[in-house]
Scaffold this active site. Structure first.
Site, PDB file in Angstrom:
ATOM      1  N   ASP A 198     -45.108  10.793 -26.916  1.00 54.32           N
ATOM      2  CA  ASP A 198     -43.666   9.618 -26.903  1.00 54.32           C
ATOM      3  C   ASP A 198     -44.241   7.778 -25.719  1.00 54.32           C
ATOM      4  OD1 ASP A 198     -41.642   9.671 -28.356  1.00 54.32           O
ATOM      5  OD2 ASP A 198     -41.142  11.109 -27.922  1.00 54.32           O
ATOM      6  N   TYR A 214     -33.526  10.489 -29.240  1.00 53.49           N
ATOM      7  CA  TYR A 214     -33.082  11.480 -28.184  1.00 53.49           C
ATOM      8  C   TYR A 214     -33.427  10.873 -26.916  1.00 53.49           C
ATOM      9  CZ  TYR A 214     -34.194  16.474 -28.307  1.00 53.49           C
ATOM     10  OH  TYR A 214     -33.452  17.841 -28.567  1.00 53.49           O
TER      11      TYR A 214
HETATM   12 CU   LIG Z   1     -35.042  19.315 -28.208  1.00 59.42          CU
END
Ligand SMILES: [Cu+2]
Ligand SMILES: *[C@@H]1O[C@H](CO)[C@@H](O)[C@H](O)[C@H]1NC(C)=O
Ligand SMILES: *[C@@H]1O[C@H](CO)[C@@H](O)[C@H](O)[C@H]1NC(C)=O
Ligand SMILES: *[C@@H]1O[C@H](CO)[C@@H](O)[C@H](O)[C@H]1NC(C)=O
Ligand SMILES: *[C@@H]1O[C@H](CO)[C@@H](O)[C@H](O)[C@H]1NC(C)=O
Length: 726
Positions: free
Chosen positions: A370, A458
């Site tokens: 990321d 997320y």
């Molecule tokens: Cu996770």
């Protein structure tokens, strides 16, 4: 010491319901009529300003965003490590424009190029700033460019990138633009419609493709995956399973559509929404207020926008589009001698790795990095005051560059606040049997710098927490929403015993796929100066061989790592060690080398084969601890160009050079990891999971600095009363 000035008024407020804190975040308009707000009985000026803060306009939609508190156009750099200002970025942008001389180009990163460490270390306040330079990653005509631009002179140095695989991080503009590309394809439209989904209720998100071989060579790709947004804000729970639109990011055209899983139903919307509404009414109510307040303002100052000074600490903090924040020149004033001592030259999140454990066609490539692929800081959006950070927080904005090089302000990206959660830093009561009536305690007050990166579904809450006794706690909290896989199953009794689901059935037609999260931290420790050593303080069983009624004991055996390979550490519970970074040239009065230790936590280790392409690219997860010789070019543990990289420019490769690390300028790397086997509580949103490791003084101080922390007395902490909100 300033400890005695730590007069904090922290209060416990609260209002509606602790549990609604999260949902209120999504419905800020609802808070004002539901909340009782607090007034501090001792400070009416503060009370009115705090009220204004509560009554701010809702800021959920960009359209409703308030005017910038500070447009930053007048910022000037004061410190060698201050980020590039708007004025400086504008100059650099002009240079880039003329370099590409009319051809199409995109800027993927435009940040300060740190001056050499020796220059920064020699600089003191009042000196002229070292030459300001920008480091630029750009692309033009299918080529990666890595440029150093002298901000004042406009001189450009072009670095050779021909030998490095991979691409720079994608830009926000790349991602935004590519989302509409699937809809230019008639086959895509047809297959969506055939599944009974309205094309106007489809969102396709861009996911990095990883690298597995020649399919990912030579062109910049994304794989889009689509969801229906019908009847829920939580479209992640409504995947249109099996369709992957492979798209060329430079050409902005579809390369291939993988169209499988027509038989897999789209999970229903019911039960998936996370907003506070009829379905999610707040039934857990904690009626009495609780909050953290400091009516007299913070005990820290932020000098010249970036230099944070609190208690005995000072450090430089700057937002960074790739890592989120960079902490530099962290130093602590010794409470006994008053000397400002070096601890860490620089620390930041270097790379992430999030591999999903499903080898099927629509899932095998999900092995995200990321920071290097998306920009952990680029994805760190404005924080929500009162919910992301407590009321006593201060905020720092970031200035980042758009894909044409134009600077823009990311407001409230970082919050900085003091925390007192009712814990003691130290306490002791003397037992009455000794005849002494002694009761001593010191409050644990810490300073937190926080940002939150939202990588699609997320959210990563990243905390750097500084303690008054010299400890630094680095914490990662995972929250947000789990990404799920559609399935035809609605009950485990339909699944054959030998069938591999690659995850857990979370709800009707929804599988939560098993995966890992790793965050690798770069920690350039400089303990009382740059030349340090890494010591493995091994704990081992020793036998007394008849010299004692005891048969065995645990013994400490210290080994100084001579080279990088000796410092490739895999943690083992049954074969424990402490890991110290010491300055072998400086000792305490009693003769111990001064040091700091890394205290591991979040110790998940990768189970992928080291030769598996995703594992090679994120080889920093091969060990939990590494130590390398300082090298200005070795900062990004998954490689400088991580996107579709082959894994030849990683921490593993650098460390395998096996350079000398004894009594040298060294960098410590720590990989924090989580295994995630989803469970039903992860549906439809995920409870927060946290892990944090410590950098902790070992023989750094002559004696415990907690001794110098003042205790609280009744008059230090004003008592606040709740008052109804206007
Ligand atoms: Cu996770
Ligand atoms: C930015 O703010 C300054 C001072 O508040 C103001 O003078 C200036 O006009 C503003 N610039 C822009 C571009 O809004
Ligand atoms: C696909 O559908 C979208 C939305 O209805 C439409 O705008 C687009 O033109 C369609 N594309 C093709 C190739 O038909
Ligand atoms: C200490 O550890 C080193 C390295 O593992 C080992 O070679 C040595 O024998 C140990 N010494 C003792 C006294 O156990
Ligand atoms: C510093 O790092 C770069 C990039 O990994 C490498 O090419 C160079 O050889 C390194 N220098 C030393 C002295 O290790």
């Amino acid at each position: 010491m300033e400890g005695k000035n730590i007069r904090l008024c922290f209060f416990l407020i609260f209002s509606v319901v602790l549990v609604t804190l999260f949902t209120v975040f999504n419905f800020p308009t609802e808070i004002s009529d539901k909340s009782d707000m607090l007034m501090c009985a001792t400070n009416s000026a503060w009370c009115s300003s705090s009220k204004n803060r509560i009554l701010r306009p809702p800021t959920t939609t960009p359209a409703a965003a308030p005017l910038l508190r500070n447009n930053h156009t007048e910022d000037v750099p004061h410190h060698p490590l201050d980020p590039l200002t708007i004025t400086e970025m504008n100059k650099v942008q002009k240079v880039i424009k003329s370099k590409f001389d009319g051809s199409v180009y995109s800027v993927h990163s435009l940040v300060l190029e740190d001056p050499d460490k020796s220059v920064v270390r020699a600089w003191t306040k009042g000196d002229a700033l070292p030459t300001r330079k920008a480091s630029v990653m750009a692309r033009s005509a299918g080529t990666n460019y890595l440029l150093t631009v002298d901000v004042e002179s406009g001189d450009v140095v072009e670095h050779d990138t021909s030998g490095i695989s991979g691409f720079p991080l994608v830009t926000l503009e790349d991602m935004q633009n590519v989302m509409s590309v699937p809809f230019t394809n008639a086959h895509f439209n047809r297959t969506i419609v055939e599944r009974g989904v309205d094309l106007n209720e489809v969102a396709c998100l861009p996911f990095s493709p990883g690298w597995f071989g020649k399919n990912e060579d030579g062109r910049r790709l994304v794989k889009l995956e689509c969801f229906t947004t019908k009847d829920t804000a939580n479209f992640y729970m409504r995947p249109i399973e099996g369709i992957i639109i492979v798209t060329d990011l430079d050409a902005m055209e579809v390369v291939e559509i993988v169209d499988k899983g027509k038989h897999i139903p789209i999970p229903k919307a019911a039960g998936s929404d996370y907003r506070l509404n009829a379905e999610n009414s707040a039934t857990i109510k904690l009626a009495s207020p609780i909050s953290m307040e400091q009516p007299n303002g913070p005990n820290f100052v932020i000098e010249n926008d970036h230099l944070v000074k609190w208690a005995n600490w000072e450090f430089h903090l700057r937002p960074d589009p790739r890592s989120g924040v960079m902490i530099s020149e962290a130093k602590m004033r010794d409470p006994d001698t008053g000397v400002l001592r070096d601890i860490m030259y620089q620390g930041f999140a270097s790379e992430l790795f999030v591999p999903y454990m499903d080898p099927e066609e629509a899932w095998y490539f999900k092995t995200y990095m990321d920071a290097g692929e998306y920009g952990f800081g680029l994805q760190a959006l404005a924080l929500d005051p009162l919910n992301d950070c407590p009321r006593n927080a201060e905020y720092m904005d970031a200035v980042f560059a758009a894909s044409d090089g134009t600077p823009y302000v990311r407001e409230n990206m970082v919050c900085i606040f003091e925390r007192y959660s009712g814990d003691a830093a130290w306490r002791h009561t003397e037992s009455p049997i000794t005849g002494k009536l002694i009761r001593e305690a010191r409050p644990k007050v810490t300073l937190v710098a926080r940002y939150v990166a939202s990588l699609a579904n997320y959210d990563y809450v990243m905390d750097w927490e500084f303690h008054a006794d010299g400890l630094i706690h680095i914490k990662v909290s995972l929250t947000g929403i789990v990404i799920v896989k559609g399935t035809s199953y609605v009950n485990m009794n339909q699944v054959n015993a030998d069938e591999e689901l690659y995850g857990t059935l979370l709800s009707d037609n929804i599988i939560g796929v098993v995966h890992d999260h790793y965050v690798n931290f770069y920690l350039d420790m400089d303990i009382d100066g740059s030349d340090n050593s890494f010591v493995n303080v091994h704990l081992q069983r020793e036998y007394t061989k008849g010299k004692s009624p005891r048969m065995s004991y645990m013994k400490v055996n210290k080994t100084v790592a001579k080279t990088e390979k000796e410092a490739q550490i895999k943690l083992k519970l049954s074969d424990p060690s402490e890991f110290h970074v010491v300055n072998p040239n400086k000792h305490t009065k009693v003769g111990n080398p001064v040091g700091y230790k890394v205290v591991p936590a979040g110790t998940a280790a990768s189970l992928l084969d080291p030769a598996d392409p995703p594992q090679k690219r994120s080889a920093f997860t091969n060990n939990q601890i590494w130590v390398t010789q300082y090298n200005k070019s070795e900062k990004w543990s998954g490689g400088l160009f991580a996107y579709q990289s082959h894994g030849e420019d990683t921490l593993q490769v650098w460390s395998d050079r096996d350079r000398s690390i004894e009594n040298k300028d060294i960098v410590l790397w720590y990989t924090l990891g989580f295994h995630h086997v989803p469970c039903q509580e992860d549906y439809p949103i995920m409870p927060t999971v946290s892990a944090g490791f410590d950098l902790k003084p070992v023989n750094f101080f002559e004696r415990n600095p907690v001794l110098r922390i003042a205790p609280y007395v009744e008059s230090d902490l004003p008592v606040c009363k709740a008052a109804a909100a206007a």
